[in-house]
Design an enzyme around this catalytic site. Structure first.
Site, PDB file in Angstrom:
ATOM      1  CG  HIS A   1      -0.114   0.158   2.529  1.00 47.20           C
ATOM      2  ND1 HIS A   1       0.606  -0.884   3.088  1.00 47.20           N
ATOM      3  CD2 HIS A   1       0.097   1.228   3.353  1.00 47.20           C
ATOM      4  CE1 HIS A   1       1.207  -0.465   4.189  1.00 47.20           C
ATOM      5  NE2 HIS A   1       0.920   0.813   4.373  1.00 47.20           N
TER       6      HIS A   1
ATOM      7  CG  ASP B   1       1.926   4.975   4.778  1.00 46.41           C
ATOM      8  OD1 ASP B   1       1.307   3.891   4.739  1.00 46.41           O
ATOM      9  OD2 ASP B   1       3.046   5.109   5.297  1.00 46.41           O
TER      10      ASP B   1
ATOM     11  CG  HIS C   1       5.339   1.054   2.620  1.00 47.48           C
ATOM     12  ND1 HIS C   1       4.772   2.208   2.123  1.00 47.48           N
ATOM     13  CD2 HIS C   1       4.835   0.921   3.880  1.00 47.48           C
ATOM     14  CE1 HIS C   1       3.999   2.757   3.037  1.00 47.48           C
ATOM     15  NE2 HIS C   1       3.999   1.992   4.109  1.00 47.48           N
TER      16      HIS C   1
ATOM     17  NE  ARG D   1       8.616  -4.968  10.318  1.00 49.11           N
ATOM     18  CZ  ARG D   1       9.546  -4.040  10.141  1.00 49.11           C
ATOM     19  NH1 ARG D   1      10.817  -4.326  10.376  1.00 49.11           N
ATOM     20  NH2 ARG D   1       9.233  -2.835   9.732  1.00 49.11           N
TER      21      ARG D   1
HETATM   22  C1  GA4 Z   1      -2.542   2.507   5.529  1.00 46.55           C
HETATM   23  C2  GA4 Z   1      -1.714   3.418   6.444  1.00 46.55           C
HETATM   24  C3  GA4 Z   1      -2.192   3.390   7.902  1.00 46.55           C
HETATM   25  O1  GA4 Z   1      -1.768   2.170   8.516  1.00 46.55           O
HETATM   26  C4  GA4 Z   1      -3.729   3.505   8.012  1.00 46.55           C
HETATM   27  C5  GA4 Z   1      -4.331   2.313   7.272  1.00 46.55           C
HETATM   28  C6  GA4 Z   1      -5.853   2.183   7.288  1.00 46.55           C
HETATM   29  C7  GA4 Z   1      -6.309   1.239   8.422  1.00 46.55           C
HETATM   30  O2  GA4 Z   1      -5.601   0.308   8.776  1.00 46.55           O
HETATM   31  O3  GA4 Z   1      -7.436   1.457   8.892  1.00 46.55           O
HETATM   32  C8  GA4 Z   1      -6.244   1.689   5.873  1.00 46.55           C
HETATM   33  C9  GA4 Z   1      -4.955   1.856   5.008  1.00 46.55           C
HETATM   34  C10 GA4 Z   1      -4.042   2.703   5.842  1.00 46.55           C
HETATM   35  C11 GA4 Z   1      -5.257   2.513   3.638  1.00 46.55           C
HETATM   36  C12 GA4 Z   1      -6.560   1.998   2.948  1.00 46.55           C
HETATM   37  C13 GA4 Z   1      -7.675   1.686   3.974  1.00 46.55           C
HETATM   38  C14 GA4 Z   1      -7.397   2.469   5.255  1.00 46.55           C
HETATM   39  C15 GA4 Z   1      -6.770   0.264   5.766  1.00 46.55           C
HETATM   40  C16 GA4 Z   1      -7.488   0.287   4.459  1.00 46.55           C
HETATM   41  C17 GA4 Z   1      -7.869  -0.792   3.807  1.00 46.55           C
HETATM   42  C18 GA4 Z   1      -4.162   3.648   9.454  1.00 46.55           C
HETATM   43  C19 GA4 Z   1      -4.209   4.596   7.110  1.00 46.55           C
HETATM   44  O4  GA4 Z   1      -4.421   5.752   7.403  1.00 46.55           O
HETATM   45  O5  GA4 Z   1      -4.420   4.105   5.827  1.00 46.55           O
END
Ligand code: GA4
Length: 334
Positions: free
Chosen positions: A205, A207, A263, A273
């Protein structure tokens, strides 16, 4: 289908923040354009602040599963296990998701996380303040490197009273693990350890936020993808380094000059980890639109690449999609 290529010998940028300022700026801009990723050391974050947060996190993850569940679900903040987001994504991970805005109180949720809630919230507040300061310093250097006149234009977004920043503590036990049997220190015996076989801990994904600051223990697993199908392992941190990721929102705020980097985290059967990840975000109503200087100076892009949007709008789009989806393209100016 694109086949996977794990490339061990690509050197990822690692930047010494005690160098001369103009030199640091050049290195940061180059790394953000080429990879959307770099590591920093000599960053000024106190090792005691890091250690306190790490100790509190290990303490939480070593609790029995049933107790950890009392801090869940992670909606919007709290304990989560294996489920990521709300659209069916899974990984070999358990985590704590906390807001990271020092102006909001975290003592309520701390009561479900720790038997010493005050100690836990002190550790979180201390850590968040330190990494936010580092994020702001990096964002100001970036703005200078891009010749943006108002150098605090990006850091101000994180300093906003209503900033929607997050702290995520990810815990990846060796993968022969089932949550209700877990204790963080019960790593599998050497006989069952196989570091060449790995599973996805947290799927690929980018961020969504502005800037991410990640710190992990010495277990490997983090990989970045500078190109489709190519994965470069990030070596586990020498004691004090942080990994820095450009997020989607910074890509928009730089008119596409800096790239948000894909990443993921892998787990093997050997070693637990743990990563502590700060996601620097704007306030929900903040308007995401790149400074005008960047529109005229971006080579071959003398126009706004993205339409203006608010963070709330982008976040809504993000949460309606799957983890690995590309989201920013929806915001191209047509
Ligand atoms: C990815 C980055 C952060 O961990 C996060 C994730 C969020 C979650 O875990 O709730 C998301 C993911 C993240 C992006 C797409 C959506 C939202 C899970 C998901 C399937 C907390 C964020 O802000 O976006």
């Amino acid at each position: 289908m694109v086949s996977e290529n794990i490339q061990e010998n690509i050197k990822l940028p690692i930047i010494d923040l005690s160098l001369e300022k103009s030199q640091i700026i050049k290195l940061i801009v180059k790394a953000s354009e080429e990879f959307g990723f770099f590591k920093v050391f000599n960053h000024g974050v106190d090792t005691n602040v890091i250690k306190k947060m790490e100790d509190e996190s290990y303490k939480f993850f070593s609790k029995p599963f049933s107790q950890k569940q009392c801090a869940g679900p992670a909606n919007p903040y709290g304990y989560g296990c294996k489920n990521i987001g709300f659209n069916g994504d899974n990984g070999e991970v358990e985590y704590l998701l906390l807001h990271a805005n020092p102006n909001l109180c975290i003592s309520q949720i701390s009561k479900n996380i720790s038997s010493d809630p005050l100690m836990f919230s002190c550790a979180v507040n201390g850590y968040v303040e330190s990494v936010r300061e580092l994020a702001c310093k990096i964002l100001e250097l970036m703005a200078q490197g891009l010749s943006v006149q108002q150098t605090s234009v990006y850091s101000n977004l994180l300093m906003d009273l209503h900033s929607d920043s997050l702290l995520r503590i990810n815990h990846y036990p060796p993968f022969n693990w089932t949550p209700h049997l877990l204790h963080h220190d019960c790593d599998t015996s050497p006989n069952s350890c196989n570091s060449t076989v790995s599973k996805i801990g947290f799927g690929e994904h980018t961020d969504p936020q502005i800037l991410t600051i990640l710190r992990s223990n010495d277990a490997p697993g983090l990989q970045i993808s500078p190109q489709k199908g190519l994965w470069v392992p990030v070596s586990p941190h020498p004691n004090t380094a942080f990994s820095i990721f450009v997020g989607d929102t910074l890509q928009a705020l730089t008119n596409g000059r800096f790239k948000s980097v894909r990443h993921r985290a892998m787990v093997n059967s050997c070693k637990t980890r743990m990563s502590m990840v700060y996601f620097g975000a704007p306030s929900p109503h903040a308007r995401i639109c790149c400074p005008l200087e960047l529109v005229t100076t971006t080579p071959h892009k003398p126009y706004h690449l993205y339409r203006p949007f608010t963070w709330a709008e982008y976040k809504k789009a993000t949460y309606s999609m799957r983890l690995g989806d590309t989201r920013l393209d929806q915001f191209f100016r047509l």
